[in-house]
Design a protein around this motif. Sequence first.
Motif, PDB file in Angstrom:
ATOM      1  N   TRP A  41      -1.980  10.063  15.522  1.00  0.00           N
ATOM      2  CA  TRP A  41      -2.904   9.249  14.728  1.00  0.00           C
ATOM      3  C   TRP A  41      -2.783   7.738  14.322  1.00  0.00           C
ATOM      4  CZ3 TRP A  41      -2.281   7.274   9.873  1.00  0.00           C
ATOM      5  CH2 TRP A  41      -1.068   7.623   9.075  1.00  0.00           C
ATOM      6  N   VAL A  42      -1.418   7.631  14.319  1.00  0.00           N
ATOM      7  CA  VAL A  42      -1.108   6.111  14.023  1.00  0.00           C
ATOM      8  C   VAL A  42      -1.440   5.207  15.202  1.00  0.00           C
ATOM      9  CG1 VAL A  42       0.594   4.637  13.235  1.00  0.00           C
ATOM     10  CG2 VAL A  42       0.835   6.833  12.453  1.00  0.00           C
ATOM     11  N   LYS A  74       2.028  12.073  -0.049  1.00  0.00           N
ATOM     12  CA  LYS A  74       2.919  12.128  -1.400  1.00  0.00           C
ATOM     13  C   LYS A  74       1.859  12.613  -2.551  1.00  0.00           C
ATOM     14  CE  LYS A  74       7.059   9.408  -0.671  1.00  0.00           C
ATOM     15  NZ  LYS A  74       7.683   8.551  -1.061  1.00  0.00           N
ATOM     16  N   ILE A  80      -3.821   6.250   1.100  1.00  0.00           N
ATOM     17  CA  ILE A  80      -2.788   5.248   1.525  1.00  0.00           C
ATOM     18  C   ILE A  80      -3.384   4.525   2.697  1.00  0.00           C
ATOM     19  CG2 ILE A  80      -1.236   6.643   2.816  1.00  0.00           C
ATOM     20  CD1 ILE A  80       1.033   5.345   1.234  1.00  0.00           C
ATOM     21  N   LEU A  81      -2.856   3.237   2.639  1.00  0.00           N
ATOM     22  CA  LEU A  81      -3.319   2.252   3.489  1.00  0.00           C
ATOM     23  C   LEU A  81      -2.585   2.769   5.007  1.00  0.00           C
ATOM     24  CD1 LEU A  81      -4.692  -0.635   4.302  1.00  0.00           C
ATOM     25  CD2 LEU A  81      -2.096  -1.478   3.864  1.00  0.00           C
ATOM     26  N   GLY A  82      -3.782   2.831   6.123  1.00  0.00           N
ATOM     27  CA  GLY A  82      -3.298   3.092   7.459  1.00  0.00           C
ATOM     28  C   GLY A  82      -3.354   1.599   8.377  1.00  0.00           C
ATOM     29  N   PRO A  83      -3.510   1.845   9.516  1.00  0.00           N
ATOM     30  CA  PRO A  83      -3.671   0.722  10.263  1.00  0.00           C
ATOM     31  C   PRO A  83      -5.048   0.218  10.193  1.00  0.00           C
ATOM     32  CG  PRO A  83      -3.027   2.759  11.631  1.00  0.00           C
ATOM     33  CD  PRO A  83      -3.274   3.227  10.296  1.00  0.00           C
ATOM     34  N   PHE A  84      -4.734  -1.274  10.335  1.00  0.00           N
ATOM     35  CA  PHE A  84      -6.157  -1.992  10.308  1.00  0.00           C
ATOM     36  C   PHE A  84      -5.852  -3.485  10.924  1.00  0.00           C
ATOM     37  CE2 PHE A  84      -4.723  -5.409   7.363  1.00  0.00           C
ATOM     38  CZ  PHE A  84      -3.620  -4.936   6.831  1.00  0.00           C
ATOM     39  N   GLN A  91      -2.788  -0.952  -1.081  1.00  0.00           N
ATOM     40  CA  GLN A  91      -1.941   0.170  -0.513  1.00  0.00           C
ATOM     41  C   GLN A  91      -2.594   1.483  -1.038  1.00  0.00           C
ATOM     42  OE1 GLN A  91       0.142  -2.669  -1.773  1.00  0.00           O
ATOM     43  NE2 GLN A  91       1.792  -2.542  -0.768  1.00  0.00           N
TER      44      GLN A  91
ATOM     45  N   LEU B  34       5.229  -6.570  -1.557  1.00  0.00           N
ATOM     46  CA  LEU B  34       4.071  -5.722  -1.281  1.00  0.00           C
ATOM     47  C   LEU B  34       5.034  -4.290  -1.284  1.00  0.00           C
ATOM     48  CD1 LEU B  34       2.338  -7.706   1.467  1.00  0.00           C
ATOM     49  CD2 LEU B  34       1.230  -6.721  -0.775  1.00  0.00           C
ATOM     50  N   VAL B  35       6.020  -4.288  -0.621  1.00  0.00           N
ATOM     51  CA  VAL B  35       6.683  -2.826  -0.608  1.00  0.00           C
ATOM     52  C   VAL B  35       7.297  -2.231  -1.704  1.00  0.00           C
ATOM     53  CG1 VAL B  35       6.822  -3.273   2.013  1.00  0.00           C
ATOM     54  CG2 VAL B  35       8.800  -3.332   0.559  1.00  0.00           C
ATOM     55  N   GLN B  38       6.999   1.240  -2.780  1.00  0.00           N
ATOM     56  CA  GLN B  38       6.219   1.979  -1.511  1.00  0.00           C
ATOM     57  C   GLN B  38       7.327   2.140  -0.411  1.00  0.00           C
ATOM     58  OE1 GLN B  38       4.361   4.229  -0.161  1.00  0.00           O
ATOM     59  NE2 GLN B  38       2.776   3.352  -1.527  1.00  0.00           N
ATOM     60  N   THR B  39       7.184   3.094   0.159  1.00  0.00           N
ATOM     61  CA  THR B  39       8.207   3.623   1.390  1.00  0.00           C
ATOM     62  C   THR B  39       7.466   4.190   2.562  1.00  0.00           C
ATOM     63  OG1 THR B  39       8.690   5.707   0.354  1.00  0.00           O
ATOM     64  CG2 THR B  39      10.106   4.003  -0.266  1.00  0.00           C
ATOM     65  N   ASN B  40       6.163   4.274   2.390  1.00  0.00           N
ATOM     66  CA  ASN B  40       5.347   4.871   3.461  1.00  0.00           C
ATOM     67  C   ASN B  40       5.298   4.011   4.707  1.00  0.00           C
ATOM     68  OD1 ASN B  40       2.682   5.209   5.028  1.00  0.00           O
ATOM     69  ND2 ASN B  40       2.725   7.014   3.886  1.00  0.00           N
ATOM     70  N   TRP B  41       6.069   4.165   6.057  1.00  0.00           N
ATOM     71  CA  TRP B  41       6.114   3.269   6.816  1.00  0.00           C
ATOM     72  C   TRP B  41       4.650   2.756   7.448  1.00  0.00           C
ATOM     73  CZ3 TRP B  41       4.761   4.115  11.994  1.00  0.00           C
ATOM     74  CH2 TRP B  41       4.453   5.059  12.473  1.00  0.00           C
ATOM     75  N   VAL B  42       3.835   3.784   7.703  1.00  0.00           N
ATOM     76  CA  VAL B  42       2.524   3.185   7.910  1.00  0.00           C
ATOM     77  C   VAL B  42       1.732   2.260   7.504  1.00  0.00           C
ATOM     78  CG1 VAL B  42       0.276   3.860   8.972  1.00  0.00           C
ATOM     79  CG2 VAL B  42       2.235   5.623   9.016  1.00  0.00           C
ATOM     80  N   CYS B  43       1.830   2.457   6.176  1.00  0.00           N
ATOM     81  CA  CYS B  43       1.305   1.318   5.107  1.00  0.00           C
ATOM     82  C   CYS B  43       1.992   0.076   5.124  1.00  0.00           C
ATOM     83  CB  CYS B  43       1.522   2.161   3.585  1.00  0.00           C
ATOM     84  SG  CYS B  43       0.979   1.023   2.303  1.00  0.00           S
ATOM     85  N   ASN B  44       3.338   0.251   5.098  1.00  0.00           N
ATOM     86  CA  ASN B  44       4.048  -1.076   4.918  1.00  0.00           C
ATOM     87  C   ASN B  44       3.845  -1.994   6.289  1.00  0.00           C
ATOM     88  OD1 ASN B  44       4.684  -0.328   2.395  1.00  0.00           O
ATOM     89  ND2 ASN B  44       6.758   0.594   2.835  1.00  0.00           N
ATOM     90  N   SER B  46       1.517  -1.895   8.555  1.00  0.00           N
ATOM     91  CA  SER B  46       0.125  -2.278   8.799  1.00  0.00           C
ATOM     92  C   SER B  46       0.235  -3.762   7.917  1.00  0.00           C
ATOM     93  CB  SER B  46      -0.811  -1.164   8.178  1.00  0.00           C
ATOM     94  OG  SER B  46      -0.636   0.077   8.812  1.00  0.00           O
ATOM     95  N   ASP B 177      10.599   5.006   4.605  1.00  0.00           N
ATOM     96  CA  ASP B 177      11.081   6.391   4.919  1.00  0.00           C
ATOM     97  C   ASP B 177      10.583   6.706   6.400  1.00  0.00           C
ATOM     98  OD1 ASP B 177      12.314   6.871   2.543  1.00  0.00           O
ATOM     99  OD2 ASP B 177      10.134   7.697   1.723  1.00  0.00           O
TER     100      ASP B 177
END
Lengths: 178, 178
Positions: A41-42, A74, A80-84, A91, B34-35, B38-44, B46, B177
């Motif tokens: 999905w990513v 979580k 939570i923010l995804g690709p854009f 976030q 920004l991070v 927040q440790t979600n790699w997709v979010c960060n 992006s 993470d």
Amino acid sequence: MGESEKHHADFTNFKTSNEKREILQQVIDSYSALVDGQTNWVCNLSNASSLIWHAYHSIPTNINWAGFYVLDPKDQDQLILGPFQGKVACQLIKFGKGVCGTAASTKLTQLVPDVEKFPGHIACDGGTQSEIVVPIIDKTGIVRGVLDIDCLDLNGFDETDKEFLEKLAQLIAETNDW
Amino acid sequence: MGESEKHHADFTNFKTSNEKREILQQVIDSYSALVDGQTNWVCNLSNASSLIWHAYHSIPTNINWAGFYVLDPKDQDQLILGPFQGKVACQLIKFGKGVCGTAASTKLTQLVPDVEKFPGHIACDGGTQSEIVVPIIDKTGIVRGVLDIDCLDLNGFDETDKEFLEKLAQLIAETNDW
């Protein structure tokens, strides 16, 4: 790779002379071609964001953000923010909050001609004037995320956008391992 | 939200009068802010792609792609497309193949002034002329992905880019993470 061969980047070539319906159908067709055999999905949402971004700029619709929020692993009551594509974005968005959170909690597309009139609108970018958010619902009925597009003009989106983006969101729901 | 309040999108405001070193330091500082928490790699990743994209356009460097490839969870000898800004990109890259795969397999930054001269260069976009790829290596020494930036001009990147992007890649390795 030879000059005559198609590059991945060429998927983002949209003719500005096309009708909006044709351009949005091209997004769907290109997405289908790109995700053939790929369920990450990513990876798929990253390319989808690029397709949407370039398609809308070729219509042209003056969009300033195109991308995805997904279920936060979580906290399943939160996006939570995804690709854009576009400027840096918020976030985290709680279900029920703002346009994205409302699309997620109601499972209904939010077509917002003027974000200032939407109760509890979350402004990631002060320039945004209109917005469309389409929920991505898997076959079990779970909302996996939302597709979000922001526009710098009022009334940026209409029923045609809703129609095609809902088709795209359904395709996205079906073609990815969530 | 009041007009005077800072929006997330404002993180992508870079002054064009700044020196490149200042702009790249601003990317690192903004990423850190920004991070926080927040440790979600997709979010960060992006948001990091967005910061990098807007920073380079403000230098200005004529970049056409900025983003990430990460370890493919289905094949640890392969990179898969992650969040990015720019045109649609190739989905899979084997370790050792092309500029990205070489950065991943050697664990060394690849600073490529002319991609046509790089053996086995993978052209996702025929317009790309130069490229820099920085490996993202976690504290156990595992390559978690690569940061990739493409430029439409020859010699788009230099030792200053390498210096700051390696700092950013280290910060990215430490703050997510995986």
